[in-house]
Every structure is written in C-alpha cells, then in structure tokens.
Design a protein around this motif. Structure first.
Motif, PDB file in Angstrom:
ATOM      1  N   ALA A 119       0.815  -1.210   0.000  1.00  0.00           N
ATOM      2  CA  ALA A 119       0.000   0.000   0.000  1.00  0.00           C
ATOM      3  C   ALA A 119       0.855   1.270   0.000  1.00  0.00           C
ATOM      4  CB  ALA A 119      -0.922   0.007   1.222  1.00  0.00           C
ATOM      5  N   GLY A 120       2.165   1.107  -0.098  1.00  0.00           N
ATOM      6  CA  GLY A 120       3.055   2.260  -0.162  1.00  0.00           C
ATOM      7  C   GLY A 120       3.493   2.785   1.179  1.00  0.00           C
ATOM      8  N   ARG A 121       3.267   2.025   2.240  1.00  0.00           N
ATOM      9  CA  ARG A 121       3.656   2.475   3.574  1.00  0.00           C
ATOM     10  C   ARG A 121       5.035   1.910   3.929  1.00  0.00           C
ATOM     11  NH1 ARG A 121      -1.604   4.057   4.967  1.00  0.00           N
ATOM     12  NH2 ARG A 121      -3.216   2.540   4.385  1.00  0.00           N
ATOM     13  N   ARG A 122       5.933   2.771   4.346  1.00  0.00           N
ATOM     14  CA  ARG A 122       7.229   2.302   4.823  1.00  0.00           C
ATOM     15  C   ARG A 122       7.031   1.621   6.175  1.00  0.00           C
ATOM     16  NH1 ARG A 122       9.621   8.092   3.199  1.00  0.00           N
ATOM     17  NH2 ARG A 122       7.384   8.484   3.435  1.00  0.00           N
ATOM     18  N   THR A 123       7.699   0.492   6.368  1.00  0.00           N
ATOM     19  CA  THR A 123       7.531  -0.264   7.609  1.00  0.00           C
ATOM     20  C   THR A 123       8.877  -0.444   8.303  1.00  0.00           C
ATOM     21  OG1 THR A 123       7.791  -2.414   6.521  1.00  0.00           O
ATOM     22  CG2 THR A 123       5.563  -1.525   6.655  1.00  0.00           C
ATOM     23  N   VAL A 124       8.844  -0.323   9.628  1.00  0.00           N
ATOM     24  CA  VAL A 124      10.054  -0.443  10.438  1.00  0.00           C
ATOM     25  C   VAL A 124       9.760  -1.378  11.602  1.00  0.00           C
ATOM     26  CG1 VAL A 124      11.753   0.799  11.827  1.00  0.00           C
ATOM     27  CG2 VAL A 124      10.746   1.903   9.810  1.00  0.00           C
ATOM     28  N   LEU A 125      10.620  -2.365  11.800  1.00  0.00           N
ATOM     29  CA  LEU A 125      10.512  -3.290  12.929  1.00  0.00           C
ATOM     30  C   LEU A 125      11.428  -2.820  14.045  1.00  0.00           C
ATOM     31  CD1 LEU A 125      10.576  -6.698  11.011  1.00  0.00           C
ATOM     32  CD2 LEU A 125       8.636  -5.756  12.282  1.00  0.00           C
ATOM     33  N   THR A 126      10.873  -2.675  15.252  1.00  0.00           N
ATOM     34  CA  THR A 126      11.650  -2.183  16.386  1.00  0.00           C
ATOM     35  C   THR A 126      11.603  -3.178  17.535  1.00  0.00           C
ATOM     36  OG1 THR A 126       9.776  -0.990  17.370  1.00  0.00           O
ATOM     37  CG2 THR A 126      11.127   0.201  15.755  1.00  0.00           C
ATOM     38  N   THR A 127      12.551  -3.030  18.467  1.00  0.00           N
ATOM     39  CA  THR A 127      12.649  -3.959  19.590  1.00  0.00           C
ATOM     40  C   THR A 127      13.287  -3.278  20.787  1.00  0.00           C
ATOM     41  OG1 THR A 127      13.500  -6.135  20.246  1.00  0.00           O
ATOM     42  CG2 THR A 127      14.929  -4.782  18.887  1.00  0.00           C
ATOM     43  N   GLY A 128      13.085  -3.871  21.957  1.00  0.00           N
ATOM     44  CA  GLY A 128      13.799  -3.452  23.154  1.00  0.00           C
ATOM     45  C   GLY A 128      15.058  -4.267  23.373  1.00  0.00           C
ATOM     46  N   PHE A 129      15.300  -5.258  22.514  1.00  0.00           N
ATOM     47  CA  PHE A 129      16.486  -6.088  22.595  1.00  0.00           C
ATOM     48  C   PHE A 129      17.694  -5.368  21.992  1.00  0.00           C
ATOM     49  CE2 PHE A 129      13.375  -9.813  22.030  1.00  0.00           C
ATOM     50  CZ  PHE A 129      13.217  -9.977  23.397  1.00  0.00           C
ATOM     51  N   SER A 130      18.866  -5.954  22.176  1.00  0.00           N
ATOM     52  CA  SER A 130      20.072  -5.437  21.537  1.00  0.00           C
ATOM     53  C   SER A 130      20.045  -5.754  20.040  1.00  0.00           C
ATOM     54  CB  SER A 130      21.314  -6.070  22.159  1.00  0.00           C
ATOM     55  OG  SER A 130      21.391  -7.443  21.779  1.00  0.00           O
TER      56      SER A 130
END
Length: 242
Positions: A112-123
C-alpha cells in the motif's frame, strides 16, 4: 508502489516480540536464567519481585530493566549478557515463530506504499538473531534497536529515528503498533496519529488503553484495514489534498 499523496499514514513502526513475533514466554525464561546467573534463586521472593517488574516493563529496553533491577552498571551488563545468551539459545532451538498474519500484514502495508520499520527493546545482536531465524532480513524497510536510536521505549527515540531514517516528513502520518503500554506511550510521545495495541502479547486491553492506545486490535493482521479506514477519514477532512 502505490501513490500515497492522499494518505494519512505513510510510516508504520511495528514492535517485534508479542506483536509480530510470538513471544511464547521466552523473555521470562531468559530473564530467569540471567537472574539465576547473578545469584537470584528461582522461586525466591526476590525472583518473584524482579519477574513482576519484568512483566510490568515489557517493551522497555532490556539493559534499562536490568539497571533498575541490579543497580550498578557492571551487574546490569552481566545480567543483560546472560539474558541475551539464554534468549539466543531459545531462538536457535526453534523457539521463535511469526505470529499468525504478521508477514501478510507487513507485506500488505508495504504494498500500500507504507514504509515499515521493525523495532525492539532487545540489543542489535538479539534482534538480528531473531530476524535470521525467521528469514525476515528483508521483510521490512528498516529494523531498529535502542542502540540505533539513543534511548529505547518509553522514549520516542525509536519512532523518531524511524522517521528520520526512512525520510518520512510528518509525525502525524505515523502509525505505531505494539503489545505493551510502553509501545503505546512511545507512540504518543512521538506524535503518531495511530497508536494501535494488539492483544497477542504482554499487556491486555486496559493497560494498552491506559498507555494511550487509539485502537486495540486482536492482532497485527487487522492493522492494514484499520489504516485504510484512517486514510479514508483523513481524505474527507476539510483541507485534505485532492
């Protein structure tokens, strides 16, 4: 890629464990192993108290949690290293899987044209271990851990770093999705217009709403449809681009 000129949301920041990746109790298991390494016996009152804190602060940067629990920096870093070692063993042992619908949701968001970013609290080392185990190295546009941003949750740094790194230009066009109250607080502090909690991880409906959720979803699989509705509503507002 679909044109997003009229879209209200062009950047989606997604949590990993509990949101897109099944946790299956791995954090608690790895914490117990780390605590025992530092002399905290399983089943002891101290262990119970520390585990309660870990549960309450799910989503926070893990080194920050260990600083709170163990005080001095040297002990906190020892605990964090033991935690990562135990978590890596669990991941390498096959105890890591995507939550149902997560891959399809991320693919739909990007289509759909949305940039996606995966984030974490891990190192970064732990995050990369999970991504490799799942074959997710190229699933999202970007992956971020607290060290990449300066501070982890509940600070807004991860979301704002995602905005800067992807070239997005308006915090109001960001959606944040996670399974903890800290994810919700992070999204709110960053100015995201959609802050969606999911019920597949650490915290329930009440905690997510208290953290600032604008939406509470059964799973991340519902997010693409929610954002489509948000786009339609934005397009109907006075002054919206035509």
């Amino acid at each position: 890629m679909t044109d997003t000129t009229d879209s209200s949301i062009d950047l989606v920041v997604l949590d990993m464990a509990g949101t897109t990746v099944a946790d299956d109790g791995l954090v608690e298991e790895a914490f117990s192993a780390a605590a025992e390494r530092l002399g905290v016996a399983p089943g002891s009152p101290e262990h119970a108290s520390q585990l309660a804190h870990v549960r309450a602060t799910m989503g926070e940067s893990k080194i920050s949690v260990f600083r709170h629990l163990f005080g001095d920096e040297e002990r906190a870093r020892r605990a964090n290293s033991a935690f990562e070692e135990a978590y890596h063993d669990l991941v390498d042992g096959g105890r890591c899987a995507p939550l149902p619908g997560a891959v399809e949701a991320i693919e739909a968001l990007r289509a759909a044209g949305r940039r996606t970013v995966l984030t974490t609290g891990f190192s970064r080392a732990t995050q990369d271990r999970i991504l490799a185990a799942l074959g997710w190295q190229d699933l999202a546009d970007l992956t971020l851990c607290p060290a990449d941003a300066g501070r982890g949750r509940p600070y807004p740094d991860l979301v704002l770093t995602a905005l800067l790194r992807t070239g997005a230009d308006d915090v109001r066009r960001i959606a944040v999705c996670g399974d903890t109250s800290y994810d919700m607080l992070t999204g709110r502090r960053a100015g995201a217009s959609v802050v969606a909690g999911v019920l597949t991880g650490a915290h329930g409906d009440a905690a997510l709403r208290e953290g600032g959720a604008t939406h509470v979803l059964g799973s991340v699989g519902e997010l693409p449809a929610v954002l489509a509705v948000a786009d339609a509503e934005a397009a109907r507002r006075p002054g919206a681009p035509r």
